[in-house]
Design a protein around this motif. Structure first.
Motif, PDB file in Angstrom:
ATOM      1  N   ASP A 278      10.974 -19.289   6.598  1.00 12.40           N
ATOM      2  CA  ASP A 278       9.521 -18.908   6.915  1.00 12.40           C
ATOM      3  C   ASP A 278       9.394 -17.546   7.741  1.00 12.40           C
ATOM      4  N   ASP A 279      10.416 -17.244   8.444  1.00  4.86           N
ATOM      5  CA  ASP A 279      10.758 -16.048   9.064  1.00  4.86           C
ATOM      6  C   ASP A 279      10.903 -14.610   8.513  1.00  4.86           C
ATOM      7  N   ILE A 280      11.245 -14.760   7.014  1.00  5.20           N
ATOM      8  CA  ILE A 280      11.429 -13.656   6.345  1.00  5.20           C
ATOM      9  C   ILE A 280      10.961 -13.712   4.938  1.00  5.20           C
ATOM     10  N   ALA A 281      10.058 -14.497   4.495  1.00  4.32           N
ATOM     11  CA  ALA A 281       9.475 -14.756   3.402  1.00  4.32           C
ATOM     12  C   ALA A 281       8.226 -13.738   3.201  1.00  4.32           C
ATOM     13  N   ASP A 282       8.030 -13.260   2.039  1.00  4.96           N
ATOM     14  CA  ASP A 282       6.684 -12.660   1.794  1.00  4.96           C
ATOM     15  C   ASP A 282       5.867 -13.213   0.820  1.00  4.96           C
ATOM     16  N   TRP A 283       4.890 -14.124   1.054  1.00  3.35           N
ATOM     17  CA  TRP A 283       4.449 -15.069   0.064  1.00  3.35           C
ATOM     18  C   TRP A 283       3.766 -14.220  -1.152  1.00  3.35           C
ATOM     19  N   ALA A 284       3.146 -13.219  -0.792  1.00  2.00           N
ATOM     20  CA  ALA A 284       2.056 -12.502  -1.571  1.00  2.00           C
ATOM     21  C   ALA A 284       1.968 -11.002  -1.078  1.00  2.00           C
ATOM     22  N   ARG A 285       1.522 -10.263  -2.177  1.00  2.00           N
ATOM     23  CA  ARG A 285       1.336  -8.797  -1.835  1.00  2.00           C
ATOM     24  C   ARG A 285       0.060  -8.317  -2.482  1.00  2.00           C
ATOM     25  N   HIS A 286      -0.724  -7.844  -1.783  1.00  4.98           N
ATOM     26  CA  HIS A 286      -2.042  -7.105  -2.223  1.00  4.98           C
ATOM     27  C   HIS A 286      -2.513  -5.761  -1.606  1.00  4.98           C
ATOM     28  N   GLY A 287      -2.860  -5.022  -2.339  1.00  8.35           N
ATOM     29  CA  GLY A 287      -3.249  -3.826  -1.603  1.00  8.35           C
ATOM     30  C   GLY A 287      -2.438  -2.788  -1.288  1.00  8.35           C
ATOM     31  N   VAL A 288      -2.447  -2.023  -0.181  1.00  8.63           N
ATOM     32  CA  VAL A 288      -1.620  -1.008   0.234  1.00  8.63           C
ATOM     33  C   VAL A 288      -0.457  -1.595   0.877  1.00  8.63           C
ATOM     34  N   THR A 289       0.539  -2.264   0.516  1.00  8.31           N
ATOM     35  CA  THR A 289       1.508  -3.023   1.421  1.00  8.31           C
ATOM     36  C   THR A 289       2.640  -2.199   2.178  1.00  8.31           C
ATOM     37  N   GLY A 290       2.765  -0.734   1.682  1.00  9.94           N
ATOM     38  CA  GLY A 290       3.600  -0.067   2.326  1.00  9.94           C
ATOM     39  C   GLY A 290       5.154  -0.309   1.793  1.00  9.94           C
ATOM     40  N   PRO A 291       6.102   0.591   2.247  1.00  8.52           N
ATOM     41  CA  PRO A 291       7.468   0.172   1.601  1.00  8.52           C
ATOM     42  C   PRO A 291       7.806  -1.048   1.784  1.00  8.52           C
ATOM     43  N   ARG A 292       8.705  -1.599   0.960  1.00  9.79           N
ATOM     44  CA  ARG A 292       9.432  -3.111   1.061  1.00  9.79           C
ATOM     45  C   ARG A 292      10.386  -2.973   2.219  1.00  9.79           C
ATOM     46  N   GLU A 293       9.974  -4.216   3.122  1.00  7.89           N
ATOM     47  CA  GLU A 293      10.975  -4.142   4.340  1.00  7.89           C
ATOM     48  C   GLU A 293      12.250  -4.783   4.039  1.00  7.89           C
ATOM     49  N   THR A 294      13.354  -4.155   4.476  1.00  8.48           N
ATOM     50  CA  THR A 294      14.585  -4.703   4.222  1.00  8.48           C
ATOM     51  C   THR A 294      14.922  -6.277   4.887  1.00  8.48           C
ATOM     52  N   GLY A 295      15.322  -7.011   4.245  1.00 13.03           N
ATOM     53  CA  GLY A 295      15.922  -8.235   4.899  1.00 13.03           C
ATOM     54  C   GLY A 295      14.711  -9.270   4.582  1.00 13.03           C
TER      55      GLY A 295
END
Length: 263
Positions: free
Chosen positions: A180-197
């Motif tokens: 739960d601390d490191i999950a990205d459940w969805a992406r939409h719009g301008v999310t910026g560069p992917r975060e490491t980890g």
């Protein structure tokens, strides 16, 4: 071993019933479905053209006639069945997904009185895949982005699937993190560069797909993919029967498929 099957008139329920009927060491004694379901009152083997003498019922108290229930329904139904299992000392194999924290706590509490196997996926292949994921995550813990993809039929009601969550949790645990601390459940719009980890999830729902899961380890100049594809629910049924047999030797406690496969 006397077996009860819930959701008896559904696709998974029918697969389980057929598997039990074809197993000489198991006996089908109870077939459950929800009140008002069209199959209630019919013989549990009618879809096979077989007369089993077991009629599909909506009476959960019939679980007193079984040593173990195998349940692949929905959280609210499973918890009602589980309460009856506790009343009657009936063991339980739970393949239902989509439980909230309260539901998981109820399963944990019930396991102090009866033996339970609770796993998001009963497939032996999926559980072997989780072992491979753990190994990969420990080796590829730097310089790789992890994404989990899953696809299921259009009628699946929870997302991401329990197996996808188990895959994510396996990777997170190997990294010493909580999912739960490191999950990205969805992406939409301008999310910026992917975060490491982080661990990203994506979901497809459509048609009659039984289930497909892939974990991607994306590095510079290479990509490792670990994939499991289900072509039939038969693999879940056979894993469930293996779990039921495992519980025959247990009086109480909460177990998963890794426990089952370790014996």
């Amino acid at each position: 071993m006397r077996i009860a099957i819930s959701g008896a008139d559904g696709r998974m329920g029918r697969m389980l019933i057929e598997a039990v009927l074809n197993s000489p060491d198991l006996e089908l004694t109870v077939a459950l479905d929800r009140a008002g379901a069209p199959g209630v009152g019919q013989d549990a083997g009618s879809f096979l053209g077989r007369d089993t003498g077991v009629l599909i019922t909506d009476d959960v108290e019939q679980l007193a006639q079984a040593d173990c229930l195998i349940d692949f329904t929905r959280p609210e139904g499973t918890l009602a069945h589980l309460a009856a299992c506790v009343r009657h000392g009936t063991k339980c194999v739970i393949g239902t997904t989509g439980f909230d924290d309260k539901g998981k706590q109820a399963i944990q509490a019930a396991s102090q009185k009866i033996a339970i196997v609770f796993a998001p996926n009963m497939s032996v292949g999926v559980n072997a895949t989780l072992k491979l994921l753990d190994m990969a995550a420990r080796l590829l813990n730097e310089g790789y982005d992890v994404e989990v993809f899953e696809a299921h039929h259009r009628n699946k009601v929870d997302a991401p699937s329990g197996t996808a969550l188990a895959m994510g949790d396996t990777v997170a645990s190997a990294w010493g993190k909580k999912l739960d601390d490191i999950a990205d459940w969805a992406r939409h719009g301008v999310t910026g560069p992917r975060e490491t980890g982080r661990i990203g999830f994506s979901v497809v729902r459509g048609g009659d797909m039984v289930g497909e899961h892939t974990a991607y380890f994306c590095g510079t100049g290479e990509r490792i993919e670990i994939t499991h594809r289900s072509n039939s629910r038969a693999t879940y049924a056979q894993g469930s029967l293996r779990a039921a047999r495992y519980l025959a030797r247990k009086d109480f406690g909460l177990f998963d498929m890794q426990d089952v496969l370790s014996t």
